[in-house]
Design a protein around this motif. Structure first.
Motif, mmCIF file in Angstrom:
data_model
loop_
_atom_site.group_PDB
_atom_site.id
_atom_site.type_symbol
_atom_site.label_atom_id
_atom_site.label_comp_id
_atom_site.label_asym_id
_atom_site.label_seq_id
_atom_site.Cartn_x
_atom_site.Cartn_y
_atom_site.Cartn_z
ATOM 1 N N GLY A 43 -29.750 13.884 18.672
ATOM 2 C CA GLY A 43 -29.007 12.976 17.808
ATOM 3 C C GLY A 43 -27.898 12.269 18.560
ATOM 4 O O GLY A 43 -27.890 12.196 19.792
ATOM 5 N N ASP A 102 -34.147 17.187 6.370
ATOM 6 C CA ASP A 102 -33.980 18.636 6.206
ATOM 7 C C ASP A 102 -32.828 18.864 5.233
ATOM 8 O O ASP A 102 -31.677 18.608 5.569
ATOM 9 C CB ASP A 102 -33.688 19.264 7.572
ATOM 10 N N ARG A 146 -30.552 21.399 2.985
ATOM 11 C CA ARG A 146 -30.142 22.804 2.877
ATOM 12 C C ARG A 146 -29.148 22.918 1.729
ATOM 13 O O ARG A 146 -28.186 22.153 1.652
ATOM 14 C CB ARG A 146 -29.468 23.276 4.169
ATOM 15 N N VAL A 186 -26.371 20.139 2.240
ATOM 16 C CA VAL A 186 -26.337 19.453 3.524
ATOM 17 C C VAL A 186 -27.656 18.707 3.718
ATOM 18 O O VAL A 186 -28.729 19.272 3.547
ATOM 19 C CB VAL A 186 -26.130 20.456 4.683
ATOM 20 N N SER A 187 -27.540 17.450 4.071
ATOM 21 C CA SER A 187 -28.700 16.646 4.431
ATOM 22 C C SER A 187 -28.600 16.378 5.923
ATOM 23 O O SER A 187 -27.619 15.809 6.390
ATOM 24 C CB SER A 187 -28.671 15.323 3.649
ATOM 25 N N GLN A 188 -29.608 16.826 6.662
ATOM 26 C CA GLN A 188 -29.601 16.622 8.108
ATOM 27 C C GLN A 188 -30.990 16.181 8.541
ATOM 28 O O GLN A 188 -31.948 16.320 7.792
ATOM 29 C CB GLN A 188 -29.173 17.894 8.828
ATOM 30 N N ALA A 189 -31.072 15.642 9.729
ATOM 31 C CA ALA A 189 -32.352 15.134 10.213
ATOM 32 C C ALA A 189 -32.996 16.118 11.180
ATOM 33 O O ALA A 189 -32.320 16.893 11.841
ATOM 34 C CB ALA A 189 -32.157 13.789 10.888
ATOM 35 N N GLY A 238 -32.425 12.659 15.972
ATOM 36 C CA GLY A 238 -31.489 13.441 15.164
ATOM 37 C C GLY A 238 -30.927 12.682 13.981
ATOM 38 O O GLY A 238 -31.651 12.054 13.222
ATOM 39 N N GLY A 239 -29.603 12.751 13.852
ATOM 40 C CA GLY A 239 -28.926 12.131 12.713
ATOM 41 C C GLY A 239 -29.152 10.644 12.579
ATOM 42 O O GLY A 239 -29.050 10.091 11.489
ATOM 43 N N ALA A 296 -31.525 9.813 9.824
ATOM 44 C CA ALA A 296 -30.998 9.866 8.461
ATOM 45 C C ALA A 296 -29.990 8.759 8.190
ATOM 46 O O ALA A 296 -29.806 8.355 7.054
ATOM 47 C CB ALA A 296 -30.352 11.225 8.203
ATOM 48 N N TYR A 297 -29.326 8.281 9.239
ATOM 49 C CA TYR A 297 -28.333 7.232 9.064
ATOM 50 C C TYR A 297 -28.950 5.844 9.102
ATOM 51 O O TYR A 297 -28.236 4.854 9.064
ATOM 52 C CB TYR A 297 -27.249 7.326 10.146
#
Length: 152
Positions: free
Chosen positions: A13, A67, A69, A76-79, A84-85, A88-89
């Motif tokens: 990320g 992903d 959680r 939590v929203s994560q890639a 990586g992030g 999602a961004y």
């Protein structure tokens, strides 16, 4: 592939990619580890039935990039994927307005003063461009206005 590296970076990320890049620029042999897959433009999920979700307990079945959680007091929203992030961004990187920290975060979390040169270097590295007025961008603008976030 060699088994000897000067540095191992976990995650591809924003932080991992820049760290790996800077280490490699200094001549180090760098290995980047990523738990998710690489997405091509044709594979990237676009429709409701596409592979959006990633599950660390069943990555062979659920290997999308999102992903989620859920914990007792936070979600939590994560890639999960190469990039990586940034997956999602949606490749949108914004500087946080310091006023946002004053009104929305616990007092222990404050914006670190960062020299202008750091943001200039970041902008040059990622070759940023203004966000097009797509339906998604218009929806985000409407949402930020309705929540008051656009005033930050």
């Amino acid at each position: 592939m060699s088994s000897a590296f000067d540095a191992i970076v976990i995650g591809s990320g924003f932080g991992g990619a820049i760290s790996a890049c800077r280490l490699a620029e200094k001549g180090m042999k760098v290995l980047v580890l990523e738990r998710g897959r690489r997405w091509s433009a044709s594979e990237y999920p676009r429709k409701p039935g596409d592979a959006w979700l990633f599950n660390h307990r069943a990555p062979a079945q659920l290997n999308g990039w999102l992903d989620l959680r859920f914990f007792k007091h936070i979600a939590v929203s994560q890639a999960a994927g190469v990039g990586g992030g940034s997956l999602a961004y949606s490749s949108v990187a914004l500087e946080a307005n310091p006023n946002l920290f004053a009104s929305s975060w616990p007092p222990e979390i404050t914006p670190a003063p960062m020299p202008v040169a750091i943001f200039t270097n970041i902008r040059c590295s990622i070759v940023g461009h203004p966000v097009a007025r797509s339906p998604s961008a218009m929806m985000l603008t409407s949402l930020s206005t309705s929540t008051g976030a656009s005033k930050c």
